[in-house]
Every structure is written in C-alpha cells, then in structure tokens.
Design a protein around this motif. Structure first.
Motif, PDB file in Angstrom:
ATOM      1  N   LYS A 116       0.927  -1.079  -0.138  1.00  0.00           N
ATOM      2  CA  LYS A 116      -0.051   0.122   0.149  1.00  0.00           C
ATOM      3  C   LYS A 116       0.738   1.388   0.042  1.00  0.00           C
ATOM      4  CE  LYS A 116      -4.359  -1.732   0.346  1.00  0.00           C
ATOM      5  NZ  LYS A 116      -5.244  -1.218  -0.518  1.00  0.00           N
ATOM      6  N   TYR A 117       1.764   1.367   0.852  1.00  0.00           N
ATOM      7  CA  TYR A 117       2.768   2.490   0.991  1.00  0.00           C
ATOM      8  C   TYR A 117       3.641   2.839  -0.269  1.00  0.00           C
ATOM      9  CZ  TYR A 117       6.023   5.816   2.810  1.00  0.00           C
ATOM     10  OH  TYR A 117       6.826   7.010   2.888  1.00  0.00           O
ATOM     11  N   ALA A 118       4.211   1.548  -1.197  1.00  0.00           N
ATOM     12  CA  ALA A 118       4.922   1.666  -2.243  1.00  0.00           C
ATOM     13  C   ALA A 118       3.867   2.277  -3.397  1.00  0.00           C
ATOM     14  CB  ALA A 118       5.376   0.211  -2.583  1.00  0.00           C
ATOM     15  N   THR A 119       2.567   1.691  -3.158  1.00  0.00           N
ATOM     16  CA  THR A 119       1.731   2.247  -4.152  1.00  0.00           C
ATOM     17  C   THR A 119       1.385   3.643  -4.230  1.00  0.00           C
ATOM     18  OG1 THR A 119       0.554   0.060  -4.329  1.00  0.00           O
ATOM     19  CG2 THR A 119      -0.527   1.896  -5.160  1.00  0.00           C
ATOM     20  N   VAL A 120       1.365   4.322  -2.842  1.00  0.00           N
ATOM     21  CA  VAL A 120       1.201   5.694  -2.512  1.00  0.00           C
ATOM     22  C   VAL A 120       2.294   6.384  -3.095  1.00  0.00           C
ATOM     23  CG1 VAL A 120       0.755   7.384  -0.845  1.00  0.00           C
ATOM     24  CG2 VAL A 120      -0.608   5.133  -0.535  1.00  0.00           C
ATOM     25  N   MET A 121       3.471   5.845  -2.852  1.00  0.00           N
ATOM     26  CA  MET A 121       4.709   6.765  -3.458  1.00  0.00           C
ATOM     27  C   MET A 121       4.829   6.470  -4.782  1.00  0.00           C
ATOM     28  SD  MET A 121       6.262   7.709  -0.919  1.00  0.00           S
ATOM     29  CE  MET A 121       7.470   8.445  -2.155  1.00  0.00           C
ATOM     30  N   THR A 122       4.372   5.592  -5.477  1.00  0.00           N
ATOM     31  CA  THR A 122       4.344   5.426  -7.131  1.00  0.00           C
ATOM     32  C   THR A 122       3.249   6.866  -7.424  1.00  0.00           C
ATOM     33  OG1 THR A 122       4.583   3.334  -7.066  1.00  0.00           O
ATOM     34  CG2 THR A 122       3.792   3.946  -8.833  1.00  0.00           C
ATOM     35  N   PHE A 123       2.028   6.732  -6.634  1.00  0.00           N
ATOM     36  CA  PHE A 123       1.424   7.996  -7.054  1.00  0.00           C
ATOM     37  C   PHE A 123       2.072   9.467  -6.895  1.00  0.00           C
ATOM     38  CE2 PHE A 123      -1.882  10.951  -6.081  1.00  0.00           C
ATOM     39  CZ  PHE A 123      -2.646  10.986  -6.978  1.00  0.00           C
TER      40      PHE A 123
END
Length: 273
Positions: A116-123
């Motif tokens: 989830k955190y990696a996804t937010v950072m990707t965003f």
C-alpha cells in the motif's frame, strides 16, 4: 501484490480525476502568464526563486513553467492528492469490506501495508511527473525554449536545464513521503475512507498554517512542509544543498515514525469485527 495495488489505484476514477486536476494547473498558470504579458504585464516579480517568483522567467523560457507549476502545486494540490490516496489506502478497503478478504491471502499484513505504501509513493512520483510534463508541454507551446539563467545569474544549456527539472521533480516527489506515511497511519485508525481522507487533508492544512505563524519559528523547522520549496536551490550555481538535505532527512524521519506507527496499528487491528 504491488502490481495489483498499483493497477487498482490507477484505474479508479478518483485517481484519474486527481491527476487531471494536477495536469490542469500548469495549463491555467501558463495561459494566465501569457495573457498578462500579452497585455503588457511583466509576468510577475523577480528575485528569490521560491514559489511564484519563477513566474518572472517564464516569458523568457518556457522551461521555467515547470518550476513554477511545481512551486504552485506543492503547498496544496500535490499534498492534498497524496492525502486522498494515502488516507483511502486502508480505510477505503475496510469501508467497502474488501480488506478482510485481502488479509486472507498468505502474504500477511506487513507485506500488504508495504505494498500500500509503495503504491502511494508511486502515485507521488506519477503525480509530480504529470505536473512537470504538463508544464513542459504548455511552456513549449506558449513560450520560447533555450538556454536559461539560474537564480545565481549564470547561464546553463537547455539540456542541463531539463536535467535539473527532472531532478527537481524527483525531489518534490520524495518531499511527499512524509505526507504519504502520515496519511497511511491515519488510514489505519478508522474504517471510513472519507474520514481518513478528510483528517489527512485537515492535518496538512493545519501544519502549513502553523508553519506561517512567526511565534512558532522554533518549531517550524520540524514541520514536514517547512523545507518543501528548498528545491529552488537546485536552480542555483553552485547548488545549495543545506536545506535540501534537511528536507530529505526530515521526510525520512516522518516516514520512519508514521510508517512504524501504521505498521504497529495495522498488525494488531481487528478488521473482522
């Protein structure tokens, strides 16, 4: 798991709408500057290099619209978008009842939270690049491109300017990792996605208001937003690294603290009740 989270996030209409708004900001800024200079205006004040001061150079070189757009979106638009995505990461899943099914998978809570955190950072990265690319396109269409003058008054080539623009975009994206961790932590505290998003955005606004109160100058260097505009120092010759290093260190501290808090909360949270 990470790929699935990224695809799910970027397929949502809310995510696409946020990216659309971010892409529209440079367009509006570029048109406003073009209309103002077309009416004989100066295009903005000079000096400083922080925030809207970059507007003074936009009419001479469209590449400066990239720096201007990032400076305009960083205090509110970019953090708000990150806060919405991060705040909804866990709470949104809990609200619609899909979180418990995700936890049935053998990956475990820690791996899910990390995805989830990696996804937010990707965003964070995608959102920043959307602003930069939109600004570069509009700048190229409305204004001349070429060699540019740094804040220090030295001339650098257009290729060097593009590299600095890319580096600035990356620094802006990294500047948001503290906000991403804060939003993820808030998202673990509630089962309502709307409440998590509203709380995260409210905290963002509150911190930036506090950062402008002179009586709190002793605390302000510890606010995650305090050094956000330090990316302007990358447009100096030589580059000033002090505030940039402070910004990156502060973001890493926020990410570690709120990331750990999110992990501690999420790994003990009852999501089946």
């Amino acid at each position: 798991m990470f790929r699935s989270e990224v695809l799910t996030t970027f397929r949502r209409w809310r995510t696409l709408a946020l990216l659309g708004v971010l892409a529209a900001v440079p367009v509006l800024v570029g048109i406003a500057v073009k209309l103002e200079t077309g009416d004989g205006g100066s295009g903005g004040g000079g000096g400083g290099g922080e925030g809207p001061a970059f507007i003074a150079q936009v009419t001479n070189n469209g590449l400066f619209l990239v720096f201007t757009a990032l400076a305009v979106t960083l205090p509110f638009f970019l953090p708000m978008a990150i806060g919405v995505i991060a705040g909804d990461a866990i709470a949104g899943e809990a609200n619609v009842g899909t979180l418990r099914y995700l936890l049935v998978a053998p990956a475990g809570r820690s791996r899910l939270l990390l995805a989830k955190y990696a996804t937010v950072m990707t965003f964070c990265l995608v959102a920043t690049l959307v602003v930069a690319l939109s600004a570069l396109t509009v700048g190229a269409l409305l204004f001349p491109l070429g060699d540019l003058t740094t804040i220090s008054g030295t001339r650098i080539g257009f290729g060097d300017g593009l590299l600095r623009a890319l580096l600035i975009a990356l620094v802006v994206a990294v500047s948001l990792i503290g906000v991403a961790a804060l939003g993820l932590f808030v998202s673990t505290l509630t089962g309502s996605g709307i409440a998590a998003m509203a709380t995260t955005v409210g905290l963002l606004i509150t911190v930036q208001i506090l950062d402008q109160i002179p009586q709190l100058d002793a605390l302000q260097p510890y606010f995650f937003s305090h050094y956000w505009l330090s990316f302007a120092d990358l447009m100096r010759e030589p580059v000033y690294w002090d505030d940039l290093q402070k910004n990156l260190g502060l973001q890493a501290l926020y990410a570690a603290f709120f990331g750990s808090a999110a992990w501690a909360r999420f790994t003990t949270k009852d999501v089946t009740a």
